[in-house]
Scaffold this motif. Structure first.
Motif, PDB file in Angstrom:
ATOM      1  N   GLY A 265      39.070 -13.349 -16.667  1.00 12.71           N
ATOM      2  CA  GLY A 265      39.046 -14.572 -17.452  1.00 12.71           C
ATOM      3  C   GLY A 265      37.920 -14.580 -18.467  1.00 12.71           C
ATOM      4  O   GLY A 265      38.056 -15.145 -19.560  1.00 12.71           O
ATOM      5  N   ALA A 266      36.798 -13.948 -18.102  1.00 10.63           N
ATOM      6  CA  ALA A 266      35.653 -13.898 -19.017  1.00 10.63           C
ATOM      7  C   ALA A 266      36.017 -13.151 -20.293  1.00 10.63           C
ATOM      8  O   ALA A 266      35.619 -13.545 -21.400  1.00 10.63           O
ATOM      9  CB  ALA A 266      34.459 -13.243 -18.327  1.00 10.63           C
ATOM     10  N   LEU A 267      36.779 -12.071 -20.162  1.00 11.07           N
ATOM     11  CA  LEU A 267      37.174 -11.306 -21.344  1.00 11.07           C
ATOM     12  C   LEU A 267      38.217 -12.048 -22.172  1.00 11.07           C
ATOM     13  O   LEU A 267      38.261 -11.916 -23.397  1.00 11.07           O
ATOM     14  CB  LEU A 267      37.694  -9.925 -20.927  1.00 11.07           C
ATOM     15  CG  LEU A 267      36.644  -8.985 -20.316  1.00 11.07           C
ATOM     16  CD1 LEU A 267      37.240  -7.609 -20.070  1.00 11.07           C
ATOM     17  CD2 LEU A 267      35.406  -8.868 -21.203  1.00 11.07           C
TER      18      LEU A 267
ATOM     19  N   THR B  20      25.193 -25.238 -28.519  1.00  8.21           N
ATOM     20  CA  THR B  20      25.844 -24.999 -27.230  1.00  8.21           C
ATOM     21  C   THR B  20      26.016 -23.500 -27.016  1.00  8.21           C
ATOM     22  O   THR B  20      26.185 -22.743 -27.972  1.00  8.21           O
ATOM     23  CB  THR B  20      27.228 -25.670 -27.174  1.00  8.21           C
ATOM     24  OG1 THR B  20      28.068 -25.108 -28.198  1.00  8.21           O
ATOM     25  CG2 THR B  20      27.134 -27.186 -27.364  1.00  8.21           C
ATOM     26  N   VAL B  21      25.985 -23.092 -25.763  1.00  7.01           N
ATOM     27  CA  VAL B  21      26.205 -21.686 -25.428  1.00  7.01           C
ATOM     28  C   VAL B  21      27.126 -21.607 -24.211  1.00  7.01           C
ATOM     29  O   VAL B  21      26.942 -22.333 -23.234  1.00  7.01           O
ATOM     30  CB  VAL B  21      24.873 -20.949 -25.152  1.00  7.01           C
ATOM     31  CG1 VAL B  21      24.103 -21.583 -24.006  1.00  7.01           C
ATOM     32  CG2 VAL B  21      25.112 -19.467 -24.870  1.00  7.01           C
ATOM     33  N   GLY B  22      28.127 -20.777 -24.283  1.00  4.35           N
ATOM     34  CA  GLY B  22      28.993 -20.547 -23.135  1.00  4.35           C
ATOM     35  C   GLY B  22      28.462 -19.369 -22.343  1.00  4.35           C
ATOM     36  O   GLY B  22      28.090 -18.340 -22.914  1.00  4.35           O
ATOM     37  N   ILE B  23      28.394 -19.539 -21.034  1.00  5.82           N
ATOM     38  CA  ILE B  23      27.967 -18.450 -20.155  1.00  5.82           C
ATOM     39  C   ILE B  23      29.039 -18.271 -19.086  1.00  5.82           C
ATOM     40  O   ILE B  23      29.277 -19.169 -18.276  1.00  5.82           O
ATOM     41  CB  ILE B  23      26.604 -18.740 -19.492  1.00  5.82           C
ATOM     42  CG1 ILE B  23      25.522 -18.953 -20.559  1.00  5.82           C
ATOM     43  CG2 ILE B  23      26.215 -17.597 -18.549  1.00  5.82           C
ATOM     44  CD1 ILE B  23      24.148 -19.280 -19.982  1.00  5.82           C
ATOM     45  N   VAL B  24      29.699 -17.128 -19.094  1.00  2.96           N
ATOM     46  CA  VAL B  24      30.779 -16.859 -18.141  1.00  2.96           C
ATOM     47  C   VAL B  24      30.673 -15.433 -17.630  1.00  2.96           C
ATOM     48  O   VAL B  24      29.993 -14.597 -18.218  1.00  2.96           O
ATOM     49  CB  VAL B  24      32.170 -17.076 -18.787  1.00  2.96           C
ATOM     50  CG1 VAL B  24      32.365 -18.527 -19.194  1.00  2.96           C
ATOM     51  CG2 VAL B  24      32.349 -16.159 -19.999  1.00  2.96           C
TER      52      VAL B  24
END
Length: 253
Positions: A232-234, A110-114
């Motif tokens: 939020g990404a950080l 899985t990979v999170g992309i934000v």
């Protein structure tokens, strides 16, 4: 299921304490059945927490939530369910129970992309390229269904025939932002919608940071594509580092 819902609704009992109770007593039903004497012997509970468990010894609220879930086609994933991924259960603050819509598939990678809600054309193109490539390698794409980078990642993954997971900061009966209704429906049909909040929970400044930690825990690695200071990404990146996940910044703001 009713006891797991009850456990998550007790004031002053967060995920860490809930996990402690499960470890000590076995499961949510046994926690419900525990008397004050049993709870008093547990060193990991404060006096306020013990009192809260005793005072909230009613299943009425849990039953209402269960009925609401059934009426709205929302399913429940408990901490001891084999479909709850090990990667997501590892953190100490993993929720003992999650609400979901869609299909839980085996996810080898899985990979999170934000990233930013307002992003550059370069950032959008990078997101679409990465999400499409990950979809082709059967890597599940995890994001938060927000405007901008999140929505581009989900859409590109779906368009490439991949599996995507949207983790929300509100109940699954609420579409936020409202213009993502079509995207939300597509994810439900072809991927997975997740939330630790019961139906009817509105998005708030509190729920989004909590949502971000789940994006981190469900992702083997995290990719940040444009992120402003305090974004939020950080926050998601901070959780990923805390959980020992790899973090990459692809496009600087």
């Amino acid at each position: 299921m009713i006891y797991w819902i009850w456990l998550t609704q007790i004031p002053f009992i967060g995920p860490v304490t809930a996990r402690y109770l499960i470890k000590e007593l076995g499961d949510a039903e046994k926690i419900y059945q525990a008397d004050y004497k049993t709870l008093s012997k547990m060193s990991g509970l404060s006096a306020r927490q013990r009192e809260s468990i005793i005072r909230n010894h009613s299943l009425e609220k849990a039953k209402r939530i269960m009925d609401d879930c059934q009426n709205k086609n929302i399913s429940i994933l408990c901490w001891n369910d084999e479909h709850y991924p090990l990667r997501a259960r590892e953190p100490a603050d993993a929720p003992p129970m999650l609400y979901y819509k869609g299909n839980i598939k085996k996810m080898d990678q899985t990979v999170g992309i934000v990233g930013a809600r307002r992003c550059s054309q370069e950032a959008k193109q990078k997101t679409v390229f990465l999400a499409s490539e990950y979809a082709k390698t059967q890597t599940a794409v995890v994001s938060g269904m927000a405007k901008g980078i999140d929505s581009y990642a989900h859409t590109a993954c779906l368009n490439s025939g991949g599996y995507t997971i949207a983790i929300l900061g509100n109940g699954l009966d609420i579409c936020y932002p409202s213009e993502h209704h079509k995207l939300m429906k597509c994810i439900e049909e072809k991927g997975l919608l997740l939330s630790e909040y019961p139906p009817g929970t509105l998005p708030s400044r509190y729920t989004f940071p909590r949502r971000n930690r789940l994006i981190s825990s469900w992702s083997d690695q995290l990719i940040i594509i444009q992120a402003g200071k305090g974004s939020g990404a950080l926050i998601t990146a901070e959780y990923s580092r805390k959980y020992g996940r790899k973090v990459e910044m692809k496009v600087e703001i």
